[in-house]
Design an enzyme around this catalytic site. Sequence first.
Site, PDB file in Angstrom:
ATOM      1  N   ASP A   1       0.718  -1.289   0.206  1.00 55.02           N
ATOM      2  CA  ASP A   1       0.172  -0.095  -0.477  1.00 55.02           C
ATOM      3  C   ASP A   1       0.977   1.369  -0.281  1.00 55.02           C
ATOM      4  O   ASP A   1       0.491   2.429   0.379  1.00 55.02           O
ATOM      5  CB  ASP A   1      -1.331  -0.102   1.170  1.00 55.02           C
ATOM      6  CG  ASP A   1      -2.199  -0.689   1.343  1.00 55.02           C
ATOM      7  OD1 ASP A   1      -2.241  -0.733  -0.168  1.00 55.02           O
ATOM      8  OD2 ASP A   1      -2.874  -1.301   2.071  1.00 55.02           O
TER       9      ASP A   1
ATOM     10  N   CYS B   1      -5.178   9.628  -3.246  1.00 58.90           N
ATOM     11  CA  CYS B   1      -4.940   8.738  -2.550  1.00 58.90           C
ATOM     12  C   CYS B   1      -2.814   8.096  -2.754  1.00 58.90           C
ATOM     13  O   CYS B   1      -2.060   8.114  -1.871  1.00 58.90           O
ATOM     14  CB  CYS B   1      -4.955   7.337  -2.742  1.00 58.90           C
ATOM     15  SG  CYS B   1      -6.539   7.231  -1.957  1.00 58.90           S
TER      16      CYS B   1
ATOM     17  N   ARG C   1     -10.673   5.606  10.658  1.00 62.45           N
ATOM     18  CA  ARG C   1      -8.746   5.849  10.557  1.00 62.45           C
ATOM     19  C   ARG C   1      -8.189   5.948  11.679  1.00 62.45           C
ATOM     20  O   ARG C   1      -8.141   6.229  12.716  1.00 62.45           O
ATOM     21  CB  ARG C   1      -8.404   5.450   8.499  1.00 62.45           C
ATOM     22  CG  ARG C   1      -8.505   5.133   8.216  1.00 62.45           C
ATOM     23  CD  ARG C   1      -8.385   3.018   8.786  1.00 62.45           C
ATOM     24  NE  ARG C   1      -8.367   2.128   7.155  1.00 62.45           N
ATOM     25  CZ  ARG C   1      -7.245   1.600   6.054  1.00 62.45           C
ATOM     26  NH1 ARG C   1      -6.639   2.351   5.777  1.00 62.45           N
ATOM     27  NH2 ARG C   1      -8.538   0.912   5.021  1.00 62.45           N
TER      28      ARG C   1
ATOM     29  N   HIS D   1     -12.085   7.300   4.003  1.00 65.59           N
ATOM     30  CA  HIS D   1     -10.540   7.986   4.532  1.00 65.59           C
ATOM     31  C   HIS D   1     -11.285  10.001   4.054  1.00 65.59           C
ATOM     32  O   HIS D   1     -12.277   9.467   3.258  1.00 65.59           O
ATOM     33  CB  HIS D   1      -9.741   7.905   3.439  1.00 65.59           C
ATOM     34  CG  HIS D   1      -8.149   7.278   4.249  1.00 65.59           C
ATOM     35  ND1 HIS D   1      -7.116   6.229   3.076  1.00 65.59           N
ATOM     36  CD2 HIS D   1      -8.257   6.976   5.412  1.00 65.59           C
ATOM     37  CE1 HIS D   1      -6.366   5.533   4.069  1.00 65.59           C
ATOM     38  NE2 HIS D   1      -6.715   5.977   5.574  1.00 65.59           N
TER      39      HIS D   1
HETATM   40  N1  ARG Z   1      -5.397  -0.317   0.626  1.00 68.18           N
HETATM   41  C1  ARG Z   1      -5.118   1.196   1.033  1.00 68.18           C
HETATM   42  C2  ARG Z   1      -6.102   1.313   2.920  1.00 68.18           C
HETATM   43  O1  ARG Z   1      -6.990   0.906   2.688  1.00 68.18           O
HETATM   44  C3  ARG Z   1      -5.686   2.033   0.266  1.00 68.18           C
HETATM   45  C4  ARG Z   1      -5.724   3.619   0.539  1.00 68.18           C
HETATM   46  C5  ARG Z   1      -6.076   4.830   0.075  1.00 68.18           C
HETATM   47  N2  ARG Z   1      -5.883   6.111   0.170  1.00 68.18           N
HETATM   48  C6  ARG Z   1      -6.610   7.040   0.510  1.00 68.18           C
HETATM   49  N3  ARG Z   1      -5.410   8.199   0.686  1.00 68.18           N
HETATM   50  N4  ARG Z   1      -7.518   7.163   0.957  1.00 68.18           N
HETATM   51  O2  ARG Z   1      -5.219   1.813   3.726  1.00 68.18           O
END
Ligand code: ARG
Length: 275
Positions: free
Chosen positions: A70, A266, A141, A170
């Site tokens: 990631d 992202c 998160r 996010h």
């Molecule tokens: N697979 C990553 C996660 O779930 C994707 C992150 C995507 N990044 C973002 N800035 N939304 O953490």
Amino acid sequence: MPTPRHATPRRYLMCPPAHFEVTYAINPWMDPTKPVDVPLAVAQWEDLRDRYRALGHTVEELIPRPGLPDMVYAANGATVVDGRVLGARFAFREREPEAAAHLEWFRAHGFAHVREPVHINEGEGDFAVTASYLLAGRGFRASPLSHGEAQEFFGRPVIGLDLVEPRYYHLDTALAVLDDAADEVMYYPSAFSPGSREVLRRLFPDALIATDDDAAALGLNAVSDGLHVLLPQAATGLFHPLRQRGFEPLGIDLSELLKGGGSVKCCTQELRDHA
Ligand code: ARG
């Protein structure tokens, strides 16, 4: 008459998807049983990088590390405002070591104010910078405690926003800053709690509101330089309203990286070096 728009040169930090894979699922977009095409992911990512450069922006590259698939989502590694760097602390163990890779990069590249955070925050995944505010998502998160930490570090008013839809885990999957010299954003109301929707309505009464389909194409995962708005090409419904506002939408195909739950924004961390 649409508002005249001006691009300003930007500096971005990106990380090539050389070690990209989907071997775990930490958001609803990820399905480890689906294959990913790494050469295609790399080609799509290079196209995005080259578009930024063709627009006159600077792109710095972070060296990808094996076992950190990631890492391509470089936006999550830190938040930089006025040259001050707030590092990340990841919510999931799988991504934890990415934080140190980012901190090392900043320390090696002359950034004097670098803070290793106490509370969980995933960089620009949950923080967005407008002219007046630091918008801060929470719910999936970032810890709500990271909001106070960011406010103290940056000296900017933090507006906490509650995310309630797992697909929009996010803030940068549900809201994009269109003009950071003003307070102009686009967002998807259903991703937010009723109270946060009301906050967004009060702060941004003229915001561009995304439809279900455009949000589902991750159309809000966009990057603007003040004129050009780079966004997932499948979010077709956003192109016309962006043009009406004087922006130039540029559709980007990052289909492979969508399998990890991310797109244009992202993959792009903005280095706001100047105060
Ligand atoms: N697979 C990553 C996660 O779930 C994707 C992150 C995507 N990044 C973002 N800035 N939304 O953490």
